[in-house]
Motif scaffolding. Structure first.
Motif, PDB file in Angstrom:
ATOM      1  N   LEU A 118       0.873  -1.204  -7.302  1.00 32.56           N
ATOM      2  CA  LEU A 118       0.672  -2.550  -7.821  1.00 32.56           C
ATOM      3  C   LEU A 118      -0.534  -2.600  -8.748  1.00 32.56           C
ATOM      4  O   LEU A 118      -1.526  -1.897  -8.541  1.00 32.56           O
ATOM      5  CB  LEU A 118       0.447  -3.541  -6.677  1.00 32.56           C
ATOM      6  N   SER A 119      -0.452  -3.460  -9.742  1.00 33.30           N
ATOM      7  CA  SER A 119      -1.613  -3.762 -10.573  1.00 33.30           C
ATOM      8  C   SER A 119      -2.580  -4.643  -9.780  1.00 33.30           C
ATOM      9  O   SER A 119      -2.239  -5.153  -8.703  1.00 33.30           O
ATOM     10  CB  SER A 119      -1.175  -4.494 -11.832  1.00 33.30           C
ATOM     11  N   ALA A 120      -3.764  -4.860 -10.321  1.00 29.94           N
ATOM     12  CA  ALA A 120      -4.746  -5.709  -9.635  1.00 29.94           C
ATOM     13  C   ALA A 120      -4.197  -7.118  -9.429  1.00 29.94           C
ATOM     14  O   ALA A 120      -4.361  -7.714  -8.346  1.00 29.94           O
ATOM     15  CB  ALA A 120      -6.048  -5.745 -10.428  1.00 29.94           C
ATOM     16  N   SER A 125      -1.540 -11.160  -5.741  1.00 30.21           N
ATOM     17  CA  SER A 125      -0.366 -11.971  -5.439  1.00 30.21           C
ATOM     18  C   SER A 125       0.139 -11.682  -4.024  1.00 30.21           C
ATOM     19  O   SER A 125       0.539 -12.599  -3.308  1.00 30.21           O
ATOM     20  CB  SER A 125       0.737 -11.689  -6.462  1.00 30.21           C
ATOM     21  N   VAL A 126       0.109 -10.410  -3.635  1.00 30.34           N
ATOM     22  CA  VAL A 126       0.545 -10.042  -2.288  1.00 30.34           C
ATOM     23  C   VAL A 126      -0.458 -10.515  -1.247  1.00 30.34           C
ATOM     24  O   VAL A 126      -0.079 -11.001  -0.170  1.00 30.34           O
ATOM     25  CB  VAL A 126       0.741  -8.511  -2.190  1.00 30.34           C
ATOM     26  N   ASN A 127      -1.749 -10.383  -1.537  1.00 29.50           N
ATOM     27  CA  ASN A 127      -2.800 -10.746  -0.588  1.00 29.50           C
ATOM     28  C   ASN A 127      -3.862 -11.563  -1.317  1.00 29.50           C
ATOM     29  O   ASN A 127      -4.865 -11.022  -1.795  1.00 29.50           O
ATOM     30  CB  ASN A 127      -3.413  -9.482   0.036  1.00 29.50           C
ATOM     31  N   GLY A 136      -6.205  -1.761  -8.775  1.00 30.55           N
ATOM     32  CA  GLY A 136      -4.821  -1.846  -8.336  1.00 30.55           C
ATOM     33  C   GLY A 136      -4.739  -1.449  -6.877  1.00 30.55           C
ATOM     34  O   GLY A 136      -5.754  -1.388  -6.169  1.00 30.55           O
ATOM     35  N   GLY A 137      -3.535  -1.177  -6.421  1.00 27.34           N
ATOM     36  CA  GLY A 137      -3.392  -0.816  -5.014  1.00 27.34           C
ATOM     37  C   GLY A 137      -2.028  -0.247  -4.706  1.00 27.34           C
ATOM     38  O   GLY A 137      -1.065  -0.386  -5.478  1.00 27.34           O
ATOM     39  N   LEU A 138      -1.964   0.414  -3.561  1.00 24.52           N
ATOM     40  CA  LEU A 138      -0.724   0.987  -3.054  1.00 24.52           C
ATOM     41  C   LEU A 138      -0.236   0.117  -1.909  1.00 24.52           C
ATOM     42  O   LEU A 138      -0.914  -0.011  -0.879  1.00 24.52           O
ATOM     43  CB  LEU A 138      -0.963   2.420  -2.571  1.00 24.52           C
ATOM     44  N   HIS A 139       0.928  -0.480  -2.082  1.00 21.81           N
ATOM     45  CA  HIS A 139       1.512  -1.359  -1.075  1.00 21.81           C
ATOM     46  C   HIS A 139       2.478  -0.544  -0.222  1.00 21.81           C
ATOM     47  O   HIS A 139       3.356   0.138  -0.753  1.00 21.81           O
ATOM     48  CB  HIS A 139       2.264  -2.498  -1.768  1.00 21.81           C
ATOM     49  N   CYS A 140       2.299  -0.596   1.088  1.00 20.69           N
ATOM     50  CA  CYS A 140       3.232   0.066   2.015  1.00 20.69           C
ATOM     51  C   CYS A 140       3.826  -1.003   2.915  1.00 20.69           C
ATOM     52  O   CYS A 140       3.153  -1.525   3.810  1.00 20.69           O
ATOM     53  CB  CYS A 140       2.524   1.127   2.848  1.00 20.69           C
ATOM     54  N   GLY A 243     -10.061 -17.626   5.738  1.00 21.00           N
ATOM     55  CA  GLY A 243      -9.010 -17.187   4.836  1.00 21.00           C
ATOM     56  C   GLY A 243      -7.985 -16.392   5.620  1.00 21.00           C
ATOM     57  O   GLY A 243      -8.213 -16.023   6.777  1.00 21.00           O
ATOM     58  N   THR A 244      -6.859 -16.120   4.984  1.00 16.07           N
ATOM     59  CA  THR A 244      -5.775 -15.399   5.652  1.00 16.07           C
ATOM     60  C   THR A 244      -5.472 -14.120   4.894  1.00 16.07           C
ATOM     61  O   THR A 244      -5.163 -14.154   3.697  1.00 16.07           O
ATOM     62  CB  THR A 244      -4.504 -16.265   5.718  1.00 16.07           C
ATOM     63  N   LEU A 245      -5.561 -12.992   5.593  1.00 19.35           N
ATOM     64  CA  LEU A 245      -5.170 -11.707   5.026  1.00 19.35           C
ATOM     65  C   LEU A 245      -3.714 -11.450   5.388  1.00 19.35           C
ATOM     66  O   LEU A 245      -3.368 -11.392   6.570  1.00 19.35           O
ATOM     67  CB  LEU A 245      -6.063 -10.587   5.557  1.00 19.35           C
ATOM     68  N   THR A 246      -2.896 -11.286   4.402  1.00 14.72           N
ATOM     69  CA  THR A 246      -1.461 -11.143   4.645  1.00 14.72           C
ATOM     70  C   THR A 246      -1.052  -9.712   4.970  1.00 14.72           C
ATOM     71  O   THR A 246       0.078  -9.472   5.399  1.00 14.72           O
ATOM     72  CB  THR A 246      -0.676 -11.610   3.415  1.00 14.72           C
TER      73      THR A 246
END
Length: 382
Positions: A118-120, A125-127, A136-140, A243-246
């Motif tokens: 994922l881009s930054a 958007s995900v979290n 950016g990040g790696l979504h699993c 806050g909420t971490l998804t």
């Protein structure tokens, strides 16, 4: 064993308790012994991560994926475990870390791991709780979370009935074919006895750990005695976060430690910060159901372990967490250290050995314990 058999389990941690769960699923009557009032070891001193993303390709990944499926099944009858398929994000703060992630999503098992780069902006958007600066990040999506402080009693509650007996305060001190004796002199016998003694390398398990062999990933016994070591980690928990971490979170230092990322691009990562390298730190962060944050962890291998904790490691981890969240962290409400056992110098994923007729010893899953415990237990009863 036949379907009317009796199983005796020694150990009230997650590995022992999952053996109780899997034994009951097969119709066996279970007696579970625990020397403490309840499990107090690494099983309750961890993140509660069901972590598929970082597992080595091949048997380790297969074991983790099977365990992930079992966790979801078991949680259906034990909702108090707090199981939730939240997934994880590993956050990159440099181009070198992104390069490792690009290589990871090119792996042939990427679909099994449910990886996506994922881009930054896509990460946010995900979290949306992530407001810091990163690349950016790696979504699993395959990763999941449970609540380690309540999972064990929830699992035991799901077993309640005439075919399950929970016996806290009883320490197994002697072993014989198909039985163990507790400190009061009572023998507990079954068609199978399973010793899940965790990081306790003395006492009942000690003589058998030095003389036995480990079960290799291919199902064969290693030719040489397998090594076991203990690992100490430090963690902390904050007050509830506003806050909420998804998802669960990991920082780029995780890429240095997990075998899934042992790729050519990993060699280009710059050296860790000195404070992080000294404690072999990687940031893992999970939001608990009450809103608090569990933050860690570190890795210490040289015994004897200290009885105190290192504030420098905590300072590093808190700074990393705050930088990713881009917000002040709540006050820390508790800090702790834990110790787990892991196999070393072998292809084994964990240690299993026959210590007497009808008695097996299972230990040493390392940092895979919370994730893989149901699949390890399933293999015991195959």
């Amino acid at each position: 064993m036949n379907e009317s058999g009796r199983v005796v389990i020694v150990g009230g941690g997650i590995l022992g308790t999952m053996h109780a769960v899997l034994a009951r699923r097969r119709g066996y009557t279970v007696t579970q012994l625990e020397r403490e009032p309840a499990g107090r070891g690494a099983s309750v001193r961890n993140f509660g991560l069901v972590w598929v993303s970082g597992r080595r390709a091949g048997p380790e990944l297969a074991l983790a994926l099977r365990a992930r499926a079992l966790w979801e099944e078991i949680a259906g009858t034990a909702p108090g475990t707090g199981f939730r398929p939240a997934g994880s994000l590993t956050i990159a703060t440099s181009e070198a870390e992104l390069a490792v992630m690009r290589a990871a999503v090119a792996l042939p098992d990427v679909k099994q791991r449910e990886f996506e780069l994922l881009s930054a902006d896509e990460v946010r958007s995900v979290n949306p709780a992530l407001r810091g600066e990163f690349c950016g990040g790696l979504h699993c999506r395959a990763d999941a979370i449970v609540e380690p402080r309540v999972a064990l009693p929830a699992l035991r509650a799901s077993l309640a009935g005439p075919s399950y007996e929970w016996r806290p305060g009883l320490e197994a001190v002697a072993v014989a074919p198909n039985g163990v004796r507790d400190q009061r002199g009572t023998w507990h016998r079954g068609d199978l006895v399973v010793l899940c003694t965790g990081a306790n390398f003395t006492g009942l398990a000690g003589p058998h750990l030095t003389a036995s062999r480990a079960l290799a990933a291919d199902g064969d016994l290693d030719a040489e005695p397998a090594g076991l070591r203990r690992v100490r980690l430090q963690m902390l928990q904050t007050l509830p976060f506003d806050g909420t971490l998804t998802t669960a979170l990991a920082d780029g230092d995780s890429l240095r430690y997990y075998p899934a990322y042992d790729l050519p691009t990993r060699s280009a990562l710059p050296p860790q910060a000195a404070d992080a390298a000294a404690s072999r730190a990687q940031l893992l962060l999970v939001q608990r159901l009450d809103g608090s944050l569990t933050i860690g962890d570190t890795h210490e291998y040289d015994e004897p372990f200290g009885f105190d904790v290192d504030e420098t490691a905590y300072d590093h981890l808190l700074a990393r967490a705050g930088a990713l969240l881009g917000a002040p962290l709540p006050r820390v409400q508790r800090r702790w250290a834990g110790v787990y056992s892991e196999v070393v110098g072998t292809t084994a994923l964990y240690h299993r050995s026959d210590v007497a007729p009808g008695v097996v010893l299972v230990t040493g899953p390392g940092g895979r314990g919370m994730t893989c415990s149901p699949a390890i237990a399933e293999e015991t009863f195959l």
